[in-house]
Design a protein around this motif. Structure first.
Motif, PDB file in Angstrom:
ATOM      1  N   GLU A   1     -12.300  -2.158  -6.238  1.00 54.50           N
ATOM      2  CA  GLU A   1     -12.083  -1.485  -7.523  1.00 54.50           C
ATOM      3  C   GLU A   1     -11.146  -0.291  -7.369  1.00 54.50           C
ATOM      4  O   GLU A   1     -11.433   0.831  -7.785  1.00 54.50           O
ATOM      5  CB  GLU A   1     -13.426  -1.032  -8.113  1.00 54.50           C
ATOM      6  N   LEU A   2     -10.006  -0.571  -6.751  1.00 55.33           N
ATOM      7  CA  LEU A   2      -9.038   0.487  -6.461  1.00 55.33           C
ATOM      8  C   LEU A   2      -7.784   0.341  -7.307  1.00 55.33           C
ATOM      9  O   LEU A   2      -7.129  -0.697  -7.280  1.00 55.33           O
ATOM     10  CB  LEU A   2      -8.668   0.451  -4.965  1.00 55.33           C
ATOM     11  N   ASP A   3      -7.433   1.394  -8.022  1.00 61.90           N
ATOM     12  CA  ASP A   3      -6.167   1.484  -8.736  1.00 61.90           C
ATOM     13  C   ASP A   3      -5.267   2.418  -7.921  1.00 61.90           C
ATOM     14  O   ASP A   3      -5.487   3.622  -7.890  1.00 61.90           O
ATOM     15  CB  ASP A   3      -6.364   2.056 -10.134  1.00 61.90           C
ATOM     16  N   PRO A   4      -4.257   1.868  -7.227  1.00 60.77           N
ATOM     17  CA  PRO A   4      -3.458   2.685  -6.319  1.00 60.77           C
ATOM     18  C   PRO A   4      -2.256   3.370  -6.953  1.00 60.77           C
ATOM     19  O   PRO A   4      -1.406   3.918  -6.241  1.00 60.77           O
ATOM     20  CB  PRO A   4      -2.990   1.653  -5.283  1.00 60.77           C
TER      21      PRO A   4
ATOM     22  N   THR B   1       4.046 -10.097   3.887  1.00 55.63           N
ATOM     23  CA  THR B   1       4.883 -10.536   2.767  1.00 55.63           C
ATOM     24  C   THR B   1       4.068 -11.176   1.655  1.00 55.63           C
ATOM     25  O   THR B   1       4.468 -11.152   0.490  1.00 55.63           O
ATOM     26  CB  THR B   1       5.945 -11.535   3.260  1.00 55.63           C
ATOM     27  N   ASP B   2       2.926 -11.763   2.002  1.00 53.30           N
ATOM     28  CA  ASP B   2       2.044 -12.379   1.013  1.00 53.30           C
ATOM     29  C   ASP B   2       1.039 -11.320   0.546  1.00 53.30           C
ATOM     30  O   ASP B   2       0.233 -10.820   1.335  1.00 53.30           O
ATOM     31  CB  ASP B   2       1.315 -13.564   1.634  1.00 53.30           C
ATOM     32  N   THR B   3       1.085 -10.955  -0.717  1.00 55.01           N
ATOM     33  CA  THR B   3       0.236  -9.882  -1.234  1.00 55.01           C
ATOM     34  C   THR B   3      -1.075 -10.394  -1.839  1.00 55.01           C
ATOM     35  O   THR B   3      -1.846  -9.608  -2.390  1.00 55.01           O
ATOM     36  CB  THR B   3       0.986  -9.073  -2.309  1.00 55.01           C
ATOM     37  N   SER B   4      -1.331 -11.691  -1.741  1.00 53.71           N
ATOM     38  CA  SER B   4      -2.517 -12.244  -2.397  1.00 53.71           C
ATOM     39  C   SER B   4      -3.807 -11.661  -1.820  1.00 53.71           C
ATOM     40  O   SER B   4      -4.752 -11.357  -2.570  1.00 53.71           O
ATOM     41  CB  SER B   4      -2.529 -13.776  -2.274  1.00 53.71           C
ATOM     42  N   TYR B   5      -3.869 -11.470  -0.492  1.00 54.19           N
ATOM     43  CA  TYR B   5      -5.081 -10.905   0.117  1.00 54.19           C
ATOM     44  C   TYR B   5      -5.228  -9.441  -0.267  1.00 54.19           C
ATOM     45  O   TYR B   5      -6.334  -8.968  -0.548  1.00 54.19           O
ATOM     46  CB  TYR B   5      -5.027 -11.055   1.638  1.00 54.19           C
TER      47      TYR B   5
ATOM     48  N   ARG C   1      -9.557   7.888  -1.961  1.00 53.44           N
ATOM     49  CA  ARG C   1      -8.760   7.906  -0.728  1.00 53.44           C
ATOM     50  C   ARG C   1      -9.424   7.053   0.359  1.00 53.44           C
ATOM     51  O   ARG C   1      -8.741   6.369   1.122  1.00 53.44           O
ATOM     52  CB  ARG C   1      -8.584   9.349  -0.252  1.00 53.44           C
ATOM     53  N   ARG C   2     -10.756   7.100   0.419  1.00 49.55           N
ATOM     54  CA  ARG C   2     -11.463   6.281   1.404  1.00 49.55           C
ATOM     55  C   ARG C   2     -11.277   4.798   1.086  1.00 49.55           C
ATOM     56  O   ARG C   2     -11.067   3.980   1.987  1.00 49.55           O
ATOM     57  CB  ARG C   2     -12.940   6.652   1.418  1.00 49.55           C
ATOM     58  N   LYS C   3     -11.334   4.428  -0.202  1.00 50.05           N
ATOM     59  CA  LYS C   3     -11.117   3.023  -0.574  1.00 50.05           C
ATOM     60  C   LYS C   3      -9.698   2.579  -0.223  1.00 50.05           C
ATOM     61  O   LYS C   3      -9.490   1.452   0.221  1.00 50.05           O
ATOM     62  CB  LYS C   3     -11.400   2.825  -2.067  1.00 50.05           C
ATOM     63  N   LEU C   4      -8.736   3.473  -0.397  1.00 49.14           N
ATOM     64  CA  LEU C   4      -7.356   3.154  -0.027  1.00 49.14           C
ATOM     65  C   LEU C   4      -7.249   2.935   1.478  1.00 49.14           C
ATOM     66  O   LEU C   4      -6.550   2.017   1.937  1.00 49.14           O
ATOM     67  CB  LEU C   4      -6.420   4.283  -0.469  1.00 49.14           C
TER      68      LEU C   4
ATOM     69  N   LEU D   1      -7.927  -5.036  -3.505  1.00 51.58           N
ATOM     70  CA  LEU D   1      -7.850  -4.029  -4.566  1.00 51.58           C
ATOM     71  C   LEU D   1      -8.892  -4.299  -5.648  1.00 51.58           C
ATOM     72  O   LEU D   1      -9.531  -3.373  -6.161  1.00 51.58           O
ATOM     73  CB  LEU D   1      -6.443  -4.004  -5.175  1.00 51.58           C
ATOM     74  N   GLN D   2      -9.056  -5.586  -5.977  1.00 51.06           N
ATOM     75  CA  GLN D   2     -10.050  -5.952  -6.981  1.00 51.06           C
ATOM     76  C   GLN D   2     -11.460  -5.772  -6.436  1.00 51.06           C
ATOM     77  O   GLN D   2     -12.339  -5.248  -7.130  1.00 51.06           O
ATOM     78  CB  GLN D   2      -9.821  -7.405  -7.411  1.00 51.06           C
TER      79      GLN D   2
END
Length: 303
Positions: free
Chosen positions: A120-123, A107-111, A135-138, A116-117
């Motif tokens: 360096e992933l833009d999902p 529920t906590d998205t901070s981690y 895809r590997r970074k995801l 993501l930062q």
């Protein structure tokens, strides 16, 4: 008690494929490297650890729980990064992450935002439009998003560019400092050498060596290259009963392999020669690894 256990695991697929009497223990807070070429049995071992396969004999446990009996709970708790990734069709990266958050009760998205930062992933784009590296970074972010205490990673940097590989190694070192227990399977020497406290080498489904890399480097034989001023000196030296790795008459060079106990006598002997260069070649994990393989054996993917 070990956090991760592989006890006399055997799964024989026939024709020499599978794993045979493999035993491994990983203690809390330890990063354990599982090193071997493609097809050596690394992924087979991990599939059993995650409860995706049932052993013919032996067992695998995580936190004392049998991987087969408690597979659903372990798969939801452990940070697992598969070697081969497959995503559902028709979703964006954001939709996939939200689905995994719901499945894991995050529920906590901070981690997640930090991950993501960091990677360096833009999902936001559709999964089918993502490059292999994206895809590997995801997959990496998905494996770590619930901040698990145990990480089981199968060829984790496959498909990542060199810069992102270094970012991943830095992240693993930080996670180890936080007390995470990590099982890292790879064929990339630098990755294993940089991150792991202990390493096992697997060949043809059998563990052929298990060691502490720091101790191994300290106790291993050393190789020295000596270059001589003239050919007569070179000839005299190369006629002596040293263990020569190579000799080069054209360049008047010789490489000698020595044990630590032989070093003082070697230096004393060398003082009687006129040399122009003396160079030590540091021990590498690759050097040790290749001792277990014949030159005529082909291993795709070994770097």
């Amino acid at each position: 008690m070990a956090v991760i256990e592989v006890n006399n695991l055997t799964k024989d697929y026939g024709h020499g494929r599978g794993v045979f009497n493999v035993s491994v223990q990983v203690e809390k807070g330890e990063c354990f490297g599982f090193l071997g070429p493609n097809g050596a049995g690394k992924s087979t071992t991990i599939r059993h650890l995650m409860g995706f396969s049932k052993p013919q004999s032996g067992d695998t446990k995580i936190m004392g729980m049998d991987s087969t009996k408690h597979s659903a709970m372990l798969q939801n708790t452990v940070g697992y990064l598969p070697g081969e990734i497959a995503f559902p069709a028709g979703m964006t990266g954001v939709q996939f992450l939200k689905m995994m958050q719901k499945m894991r009760g995050v529920t906590d998205t901070s981690y997640l935002e930090k991950l993501l930062q960091r990677f360096e992933l833009d999902p936001n784009m559709p999964l089918k439009q993502m490059s292999l590296g994206t895809r590997r970074k995801l997959a990496v972010v998905t494996a770590f998003m619930h901040d698990p205490d145990i990480l089981i990673l199968d060829e984790p940097t496959s498909g990542l560019d060199p810069i992102m590989q270094e970012i991943f190694i830095e992240y693993i070192l930080e996670e180890k400092k936080r007390g995470k227990t990590i099982f890292l399977s790879s064929h990339i020497f630098h990755e294993v050498d940089a991150a792991c406290d202990r390493i096992a080498i697997i060949r043809d489904g059998v563990i052929v060596s298990e060691f502490n890399p720091k101790i191994l480097k300290k106790e291993s034989d050393k190789i020295y290259r000596v270059t001589f001023e003239d050919k007569s000196q070179w000839k005299e030296f190369t006629s002596r009963p040293y263990q020569f790795v190579s000799v080069n008459e054209e360049k008047l060079r010789a490489r000698v392999q020595l044990k630590n106990s032989e070093m003082n006598a070697f230096i004393t002997d060398l003082a009687s020669f006129h040399i122009t260069d003396f160079t030590e070649f540091p021990f590498t994990l690759e050097d040790y690894f290749m001792q277990f393989y014949k030159e005529d054996k082909i291993f795709e993917g070994v770097k």
